[in-house]
Write an enzyme that holds these catalytic residues in place. Structure first.
Site, PDB file in Angstrom:
ATOM      1  N   SER A  35       0.840  -1.215   0.000  1.00  0.00           N
ATOM      2  CA  SER A  35       0.000   0.000   0.000  1.00  0.00           C
ATOM      3  C   SER A  35       0.866   1.253   0.000  1.00  0.00           C
ATOM      4  CB  SER A  35      -0.920   0.012   1.229  1.00  0.00           C
ATOM      5  OG  SER A  35      -0.163  -0.047   2.415  1.00  0.00           O
ATOM      6  N   ASN A 122      -1.479  -2.076  13.302  1.00  0.00           N
ATOM      7  CA  ASN A 122      -2.929  -1.827  13.336  1.00  0.00           C
ATOM      8  C   ASN A 122      -3.275  -0.539  14.090  1.00  0.00           C
ATOM      9  OD1 ASN A 122      -2.877  -4.237  12.055  1.00  0.00           O
ATOM     10  ND2 ASN A 122      -3.918  -5.426  13.654  1.00  0.00           N
ATOM     11  N   HIS A 168     -38.661  25.922  -8.879  1.00  0.00           N
ATOM     12  CA  HIS A 168     -38.983  25.044 -10.024  1.00  0.00           C
ATOM     13  C   HIS A 168     -38.384  25.595 -11.316  1.00  0.00           C
ATOM     14  CE1 HIS A 168     -42.216  23.346  -7.395  1.00  0.00           C
ATOM     15  NE2 HIS A 168     -42.306  24.622  -6.998  1.00  0.00           N
ATOM     16  N   SER A 289     -13.925  25.444 -28.791  1.00  0.00           N
ATOM     17  CA  SER A 289     -14.286  24.216 -29.497  1.00  0.00           C
ATOM     18  C   SER A 289     -13.320  24.001 -30.652  1.00  0.00           C
ATOM     19  CB  SER A 289     -15.717  24.349 -30.038  1.00  0.00           C
ATOM     20  OG  SER A 289     -15.915  23.452 -31.111  1.00  0.00           O
ATOM     21  N   LYS A 295     -17.305  29.242 -30.103  1.00  0.00           N
ATOM     22  CA  LYS A 295     -17.689  28.728 -28.792  1.00  0.00           C
ATOM     23  C   LYS A 295     -16.823  29.226 -27.641  1.00  0.00           C
ATOM     24  CE  LYS A 295     -20.492  26.099 -27.753  1.00  0.00           C
ATOM     25  NZ  LYS A 295     -20.652  24.671 -27.847  1.00  0.00           N
ATOM     26  N   GLU A 302     -18.343  22.416 -15.602  1.00  0.00           N
ATOM     27  CA  GLU A 302     -18.822  21.075 -15.952  1.00  0.00           C
ATOM     28  C   GLU A 302     -17.928  19.986 -15.372  1.00  0.00           C
ATOM     29  OE1 GLU A 302     -20.931  21.596 -20.236  1.00  0.00           O
ATOM     30  OE2 GLU A 302     -18.825  22.147 -20.147  1.00  0.00           O
ATOM     31  N   TYR A 329      -9.234  -5.579  13.451  1.00  0.00           N
ATOM     32  CA  TYR A 329      -8.596  -5.176  12.186  1.00  0.00           C
ATOM     33  C   TYR A 329      -8.736  -6.287  11.148  1.00  0.00           C
ATOM     34  CZ  TYR A 329      -5.185  -3.816   8.687  1.00  0.00           C
ATOM     35  OH  TYR A 329      -4.585  -3.486   7.493  1.00  0.00           O
ATOM     36  N   GLN A 334      -7.078  -1.855   4.616  1.00  0.00           N
ATOM     37  CA  GLN A 334      -5.987  -1.170   3.924  1.00  0.00           C
ATOM     38  C   GLN A 334      -6.529  -0.362   2.736  1.00  0.00           C
ATOM     39  OE1 GLN A 334      -2.023  -2.975   3.371  1.00  0.00           O
ATOM     40  NE2 GLN A 334      -2.478  -3.007   1.198  1.00  0.00           N
TER      41      GLN A 334
HETATM   42  N1  ARG Z   1      -0.851  -1.338   5.587  1.00  0.00           N
HETATM   43  C1  ARG Z   1      -1.885  -1.694   6.485  1.00  0.00           C
HETATM   44  C2  ARG Z   1      -3.082  -0.789   6.291  1.00  0.00           C
HETATM   45  O1  ARG Z   1      -2.961   0.156   5.639  1.00  0.00           O
HETATM   46  C3  ARG Z   1      -1.471  -1.538   7.912  1.00  0.00           C
HETATM   47  C4  ARG Z   1      -0.781  -2.728   8.368  1.00  0.00           C
HETATM   48  C5  ARG Z   1      -1.576  -3.689   9.084  1.00  0.00           C
HETATM   49  N2  ARG Z   1      -1.326  -4.917   8.447  1.00  0.00           N
HETATM   50  C6  ARG Z   1      -1.548  -6.087   8.986  1.00  0.00           C
HETATM   51  N3  ARG Z   1      -1.248  -7.098   8.275  1.00  0.00           N
HETATM   52  N4  ARG Z   1      -2.025  -6.239  10.192  1.00  0.00           N
HETATM   53  O2  ARG Z   1      -4.146  -1.033   6.811  1.00  0.00           O
END
Ligand code: ARG
Length: 470
Positions: A35, A122, A168, A289, A295, A302, A329, A334
């Protein structure tokens, strides 16, 4: 990419948990589960959290105080090196926590290995997210306030600029451009309040909750919470690592901001049509455009409107990701960062663009004033006139409607009916009726709190300006 020689490659640390495994993970598995591309933006928050944790470990004599200081100093140097581009992030690391702990251990050896004492990733990630939002949300709020201020500035020049108000999408009653712009500004004031509320509720530190069950070491969670600027530590270790309500609240508040911008953009698109022509966007904030040379398109309005779907999608991604998760957790969590960061980035950039677009637009006051004429938008004022003469409102509504019907048949406006014609409709009507029919008179008369009269709008503007400068 060529690398500067003085850059230290922060690379290639084994996963923090590799000890239990005989085999290394499959390369594709590593790429799938990392991540770091998303959570690298919390690097400095991660460092700040680790420093508070280690200072506490030292004070509690869980690790020697001099070693705690060494870790704190080394984390400072990692921060400096990241800031100055001297240290490269290793994108094969599992996450930002693993990367920083790896570099720390490279630099300090066994002492570095003490940083994670009494802590889990965690509670660490739950902390980092809160720390990140605690400093990022005020930056976004600044943009909201700048927009409120910009709207209040434009409004203060237009407290007498008449325009039709709409319900309206039909002409309803006359207001002013100032009154109309203030209406948008009040939505943004509430948006600020929603962000404040969300921050208040998330202002508790999960650090020290561990993986899920706290710690047998004598951690001082009150100390780390105070050092990191939280109200207090969280009260249940399982809840601390499984709660993502704060992300949902913030993303939902972001969704509302984007919805407000989107509605405003819709109006700007309509107002810049030849048919309305109330507003003309500056050329810097318009596009052309490739085929139609004449235009001038309101693409920025938008695009902001178009990006709303993405922000709503982020909220739904989060809600759906969370809905089936048992305590505490789960790795699914993640996936929480990408939607939150995307919603934040989108709303942050849209606020900046919108403010510059609206701040540089010009307003076609004559066109707006014309919109007050021809739609019988003063019919309610005629009824109010009769109410002031003692007629029950429902009867007055009928009398005014009769007058409107005659005007439609004759192709004229209420101010064009003669006194003779009025007298036939109601004996109560006198020459003073003509004083209350012009759009300006209608607006001037509406001095109730929050009404469109210039005096009351002045009050709104000063409250809005005060809020924007707080
Ligand atoms: N990278 C993980 C997250 O973003 C945090 C780590 C916890 N990972 C775990 N295997 N307990 O949530």
């Amino acid at each position: 990419m060529s690398k500067n020689k003085s850059v230290i490659d922060g690379g290639n640390h084994a996963a923090l948990w590799h000890g239990r495994f005989k085999e290394g993970p499959d390369a594709e598995a590593v790429a799938f589960e990392t991540s770091i591309h998303v959570d690298e933006r919390m690097a400095f928050d991660d460092i700040r959290g680790s420093q508070a944790h280690v200072r506490m470990l030292g004070k509690q004599k869980i690790i020697p105080e001099n070693e705690a200081q060494q870790i704190i100093d080394c984390l400072d140097s990692i921060k400096d090196d990241l800031e100055n581009g001297k240290l490269n992030i290793d994108y094969t690391a599992e996450d930002i926590h693993s990367f920083i702990e790896g570099v720390l251990t490279d630099r300090l050896g066994d002492v570095g290995k003490k940083v994670h004492t009494g802590r889990s990733r965690n509670d660490q990630i739950a902390l980092d997210e809160r720390l990140y939002l605690k400093h990022s949300i005020p930056e976004l709020k600044m943009r909201l306030k700048t927009l409120i201020n910009t709207l209040a500035d434009i409004a203060s020049e237009h407290t007498e600029s008449l325009m039709s108000g709409y319900t309206h999408m039909q002409r309803a009653q006359p207001v002013t451009l100032a009154h109309h712009l203030c209406a948008w500004a009040w939505m943004l004031v509430r948006d600020c309040g929603r962000l404040d509320d969300a921050i208040k509720r998330m202002d508790f530190s999960p650090l020290g909750a561990g993986a899920l069950a706290g710690s047998g070491l004598p951690l001082d969670r009150e100390m780390t919470a105070a050092e990191l600027g939280f109200i207090a530590p969280t009260q249940n270790s399982l809840d601390s690592v499984s709660d993502r309500d704060f992300l949902l609240e913030i993303t939902s508040a972001l969704g509302l901001i984007q919805m407000h911008l989107s509605r405003f953009c819709e109006e700007i698109v309509i107002w810049s049509t030849e048919e309305f022509k109330f507003i003309s966007l500056s050329e810097r904030w318009s596009t052309g455009s490739s085929i139609m040379p004449q235009k001038k398109n309101p693409d920025f309005a938008e695009l902001i409107r178009g990006r709303t779907g993405k922000v709503y999608g982020d909220l739904f991604a989060l809600m759906t990701m969370m809905k089936g998760l048992p305590l505490s957790y789960d790795r699914d969590m993640q996936e929480d960062k990408e939607p939150v960061f995307d919603a934040y980035d989108t709303v942050y950039s849209c606020l900046g663009i919108f403010t510059r677009m609206i701040g540089s637009a010009s307003w076609n006051i004559d066109r707006m004033e014309q919109s007050c004429i021809g739609g019988h938008a003063n019919a309610t004022d005629l009824a109010d006139y009769l109410v002031k003469k003692g007629m029950p409102f429902r009867t007055a509504h009928g009398v005014s409607a009769t007058a409107v019907r005659q005007c439609i048949e004759k192709g004229i406006n209420l101010e064009d009916l003669s006194l003779e014609e009025y007298k036939k409709i109601s004996e109560l009507i006198d020459t003073d009726v003509y004083d209350c029919l012009p759009a300006k008179a209608c607006v001037d008369a509406r001095q109730t709190t929050g009404g469109p009269a210039a005096v009351t709008v002045q009050t709104q503007i000063s409250v809005l300006k005060k809020f924007a400068c707080m």
